[in-house]
Write an enzyme that holds these catalytic residues in place. Structure first.
Site, PDB file in Angstrom:
ATOM      1  N   ASP A 196       0.798  -1.234   0.000  1.00  0.00           N
ATOM      2  CA  ASP A 196       0.000   0.000   0.000  1.00  0.00           C
ATOM      3  C   ASP A 196       0.830   1.283   0.000  1.00  0.00           C
ATOM      4  O   ASP A 196       0.512   2.242   0.727  1.00  0.00           O
ATOM      5  CB  ASP A 196      -0.942   0.015   1.203  1.00  0.00           C
ATOM      6  CG  ASP A 196      -1.901  -1.153   1.227  1.00  0.00           C
ATOM      7  OD1 ASP A 196      -2.002  -1.862   0.212  1.00  0.00           O
ATOM      8  OD2 ASP A 196      -2.547  -1.365   2.270  1.00  0.00           O
TER       9      ASP A 196
ATOM     10  N   LYS B  43      -6.385  -4.902  -3.346  1.00  0.00           N
ATOM     11  CA  LYS B  43      -6.961  -5.628  -2.208  1.00  0.00           C
ATOM     12  C   LYS B  43      -8.037  -4.765  -1.560  1.00  0.00           C
ATOM     13  O   LYS B  43      -7.869  -3.559  -1.417  1.00  0.00           O
ATOM     14  CB  LYS B  43      -5.897  -6.044  -1.197  1.00  0.00           C
ATOM     15  CG  LYS B  43      -5.162  -4.936  -0.478  1.00  0.00           C
ATOM     16  CD  LYS B  43      -4.130  -5.550   0.467  1.00  0.00           C
ATOM     17  CE  LYS B  43      -3.373  -4.499   1.252  1.00  0.00           C
ATOM     18  NZ  LYS B  43      -4.219  -3.741   2.203  1.00  0.00           N
TER      19      LYS B  43
ATOM     20  N   CYS C 224      -2.100  -3.100   7.673  1.00  0.00           N
ATOM     21  CA  CYS C 224      -2.077  -3.995   6.514  1.00  0.00           C
ATOM     22  C   CYS C 224      -0.834  -4.875   6.449  1.00  0.00           C
ATOM     23  O   CYS C 224      -0.913  -6.023   5.996  1.00  0.00           O
ATOM     24  CB  CYS C 224      -2.229  -3.182   5.236  1.00  0.00           C
ATOM     25  SG  CYS C 224      -3.855  -2.373   5.109  1.00  0.00           S
TER      26      CYS C 224
END
Length: 248
Positions: free
Chosen positions: A41, A150, A183
């Site tokens: 990310d 995702k 995450c």
């Protein structure tokens, strides 16, 4: 392989890991061809002023050096023949993938809560195709890399990650990215429960929230779920004579 490295790093063919990485709580060994580097990310949303985390009140002022160290880790991985996997967290522009009120994600996602408080942000935060969703300019996937969207914190949830890794004989996941305590840790934990060995390069990650959350996440990982190292050690381990040796 270092004698102190975990015994689990003997693969079914009987090879030991060619690369031994200094790490906490002990050195960890792996084979480059059975390893991926995962970049979690690294989007404007999480690493750039004006992105979602910044707008939601999280401090992103220290992400610049993290981006630089991730770039170094990516370069070292590519030079060693380690495939790079990039994740982008977010949803379709109508946020159908976010789940709606029937999902806990709708209630806990700070991006969704920020947009409910500031409707002018709707369809701007973590929406596919937006600046917020895009990877930062300094980090660019190359041909041969894997880029996966995702919809939740874990990179294993509702993605083809597991099947793609197993098809390539991957056993070890090396993690970088944001946020360590969300995450990154979620994906590493899910990998642990799928029998992957997880390593975090601590100085190539950043937390969402106060620094204590970074320390807590790393301590949790090294105690229960994986190993913790850093970018300089990763570079040095991959450049060693043994790591460069081509398997017979």
């Amino acid at each position: 392989m270092d004698a102190d490295a975990p015994a689990g790093y003997r693969d079914p063919s009987g090879r030991h890991g060619a690369v031994t990485l200094p790490a906490r709580p002990e050195p960890v060994a792996f084979d480059a061809d059975a390893t991926v580097l995962i970049v979690v990310d690294m989007q404007n949303a999480y690493a750039t002023k004006g992105g979602y985390l910044d707008l939601a009140g999280f401090d992103v002022s220290a992400t610049g050096p993290v981006i630089e160290r991730i770039a170094r880790a990516v370069a070292a991985a590519r030079a060693a023949g380690i495939r790079v996997v990039w994740f982008q967290n977010g949803w379709d522009p109508d946020y159908v993938e976010a789940g709606g009120p029937g999902s806990p994600n709708w209630h806990k996602s700070n991006a969704l809560k920020t947009m409910r408080l500031r409707p002018q942000m709707n369809q701007r935060l973590l929406a596919k195709g937006t600046w917020d969703y895009a990877l930062v300019d300094a980090l660019t996937p190359e041909p041969g890399d894997i880029v996966l969207p995702k919809p939740r914190y874990s990179g294993f949830y509702n993605t083809p990650l597991d099947s793609m890794l197993r098809a390539r004989g991957i056993r070890t996941l090396v993690f970088t990215g944001i946020a360590t305590n969300v995450c990154v840790e979620s994906t590493l934990r899910d990998g642990y429960h799928r029998e992957y060995f997880g390593i975090v390069l601590a100085d190539a990650t950043h937390q969402a929230g106060p620094p204590a959350l970074q320390e807590g996440a790393l301590r949790n990982i090294e105690t229960f779920f994986g190993w913790v190292s850093d970018v300089a050690a990763f570079e040095a381990a991959l450049s060693s004579d043994e790591a460069r040796r081509i398997p017979a």
